[in-house]
Design a protein around this motif. Structure first.
Motif, short mmCIF file in Angstrom:
data_model
loop_
_atom_site.label_atom_id
_atom_site.label_comp_id
_atom_site.label_asym_id
_atom_site.label_seq_id
_atom_site.Cartn_x
_atom_site.Cartn_y
_atom_site.Cartn_z
N UNK A 1 -18.36 -6.46 13.84
CA UNK A 1 -17.29 -7.15 13.09
C UNK A 1 -17.43 -6.91 11.59
N UNK A 2 -18.64 -7.09 11.08
CA UNK A 2 -18.87 -6.92 9.64
C UNK A 2 -18.65 -5.47 9.21
N UNK A 3 -19.13 -4.54 10.02
CA UNK A 3 -18.98 -3.12 9.69
C UNK A 3 -17.52 -2.71 9.68
N UNK A 4 -16.76 -3.19 10.65
CA UNK A 4 -15.34 -2.85 10.75
C UNK A 4 -14.58 -3.35 9.53
N UNK A 5 -14.82 -4.58 9.14
CA UNK A 5 -14.12 -5.15 7.98
C UNK A 5 -14.50 -4.41 6.70
N UNK A 6 -15.79 -4.08 6.57
CA UNK A 6 -16.25 -3.36 5.38
C UNK A 6 -15.60 -1.98 5.28
N UNK A 7 -15.54 -1.25 6.39
CA UNK A 7 -14.97 0.09 6.37
C UNK A 7 -13.46 0.07 6.11
N UNK A 8 -12.76 -0.89 6.71
CA UNK A 8 -11.32 -1.00 6.47
C UNK A 8 -11.06 -1.33 4.99
N UNK A 9 -11.86 -2.22 4.43
CA UNK A 9 -11.70 -2.59 3.02
C UNK A 9 -11.87 -1.37 2.12
N UNK A 10 -12.87 -0.55 2.42
CA UNK A 10 -13.10 0.66 1.62
C UNK A 10 -11.95 1.65 1.79
N UNK A 11 -11.46 1.80 3.01
CA UNK A 11 -10.35 2.73 3.26
C UNK A 11 -9.10 2.30 2.50
N UNK B 1 0.83 -1.20 0.00
CA UNK B 1 0.00 0.00 0.00
C UNK B 1 0.87 1.26 0.00
N UNK B 2 0.22 2.39 -0.28
CA UNK B 2 0.89 3.68 -0.21
C UNK B 2 0.82 4.19 1.23
N UNK B 3 1.95 4.69 1.73
CA UNK B 3 1.99 5.19 3.10
C UNK B 3 1.03 6.37 3.28
N UNK B 4 0.44 6.44 4.48
CA UNK B 4 -0.47 7.53 4.79
C UNK B 4 -1.55 7.09 5.75
N UNK B 5 -2.49 7.99 6.01
CA UNK B 5 -3.65 7.69 6.86
C UNK B 5 -4.91 7.73 6.01
N UNK B 6 -5.72 6.71 6.15
CA UNK B 6 -6.92 6.59 5.32
C UNK B 6 -8.14 6.38 6.23
N UNK B 7 -9.17 7.17 6.01
CA UNK B 7 -10.37 7.10 6.84
C UNK B 7 -11.59 6.73 6.01
N UNK C 1 -20.43 4.47 12.84
CA UNK C 1 -19.08 3.90 12.84
C UNK C 1 -18.14 4.60 11.87
N UNK C 2 -16.86 4.52 12.18
CA UNK C 2 -15.82 5.04 11.30
C UNK C 2 -14.52 4.31 11.59
N UNK C 3 -13.55 4.49 10.71
CA UNK C 3 -12.26 3.82 10.91
C UNK C 3 -11.13 4.66 10.32
N UNK C 4 -9.97 4.58 10.97
CA UNK C 4 -8.75 5.19 10.43
C UNK C 4 -7.71 4.08 10.30
#
Length: 285
Positions: free
Chosen positions: A270-280, A152-158, A170-173
């Motif tokens: 669990x499902x929401x977390x995985x989905x959001x990380x995948x999108x990020x 991956x490219x370095x950085x922060x993705x939300x 919910x949200x994820x970084x």
């Protein structure tokens, strides 16, 4: 009879000498390691990331080889929530930080575990063992030419959920460093002011249990924007699920082929977390 006595005496003397030899001064094992046998190092970049520990941190190191020699090396210990390296601002164990600094300096200078003095700075035994292990893994990879390529490219993705659930959104970084997922911070924020409950803990920080076996709870006022935590949410299993999924994602460097069999409960979280990380992560490729 005299021959038998002589033999017995001789045996006793040998036993005493053997015991004395074993019980003498402690042998100096400083710098001696169970290092792997490696061949000539091949030029390239090499990286090893250890699994996330139960304490929510882990070790990672990167090594560069040029002209068959180690040209650079950096060992770090990272916090899984933030993706930050341990430092004075986020880690309250100065001795541990000093050990990391010292080991990096020694290896960059000597480039040989057997030449290092692991007692130069006391404490942080686990860090020292991790350091030896990770260096040996890197040397083995370099001898085989198993070069590292960033994923991956370095950085922060939300990424934020499109809508909330039961008053929480919910949200994820996701933090990427050296092409690796180094931090995953999943959160749920209150969408509005509301009432909630939290579990009561005793002085040992253990949940107080009622006579029916359930956790004792007490009401709490939640304000819009508050982050879901043990201070305002009584379903403790959901926090364990978040930690379990976080570990899986960081260890596997992605959301594919996760081993979720041991992570039970809080299915929606669990499902929401995985989905959001995948999108990020789509933005990091």
């Amino acid at each position: 009879m005299r021959k038998k006595l002589g033999s017995i005496v001789l045996i006793m003397v040998l036993v005493v000498l053997a015991v004395t030899g074993c019980g003498g001064k402690d042998q100096d094992t400083t710098g001696k390691t169970d290092d792997v046998v490696t061949g000539e190092l091949q030029d390239g970049s090499y990286l090893v990331k250890m699994p996330v520990s139960d304490h929510g941190n882990y070790a990672m190191a990167k090594m560069e080889v040029s002209n068959g020699e180690i040209s650079s090396f950096n060992y770090m210990e990272i916090l899984a929530d933030s993706g930050e390296e341990k430092s004075e601002s986020n880690y309250n164990y100065p001795e541990g930080l000093e050990v990391i600094k010292n080991l990096n300096e020694q290896f960059n200078e000597k480039k040989d575990l057997n030449e290092m003095n692991f007692d130069a700075v006391s404490g942080a035994t686990h860090t020292k063992e991790n350091f030896k292990d990770i260096v040996n893994q890197l040397l083995e990879k370099a001898s085989k030419g198993e070069k590292y390529e960033a994923v991956y490219k370095d950085g922060e993705y939300t990424e934020d959920a499109d809508e909330g659930s039961h008053g929480w959104k919910a949200g994820v970084k996701v933090v990427i460093k050296e092409g690796q997922i180094v931090g995953v911070d999943y959160y749920e924020l209150a969408e509005e002011d509301m009432e909630g409950n939290k579990v009561v803990f005793d002085e040992d920080k253990k949940p107080v249990t009622e006579s029916d076996g359930k956790h004792k709870t007490e009401p709490v006022q939640i304000k819009a924007g508050d982050r879901k935590s043990v201070e305002n949410y009584a379903y403790l299993d959901s926090f364990d699920v978040v930690k379990g999924v976080q570990k899986q994602i960081i260890d596997n460097n992605g959301t594919e082929n996760l081993d979720l069999d041991g992570i039970t409960g809080a299915t929606n979280t669990k499902d929401t977390m995985i989905e959001l990380v995948s999108k990020a992560l789509e933005s990091a490729k």
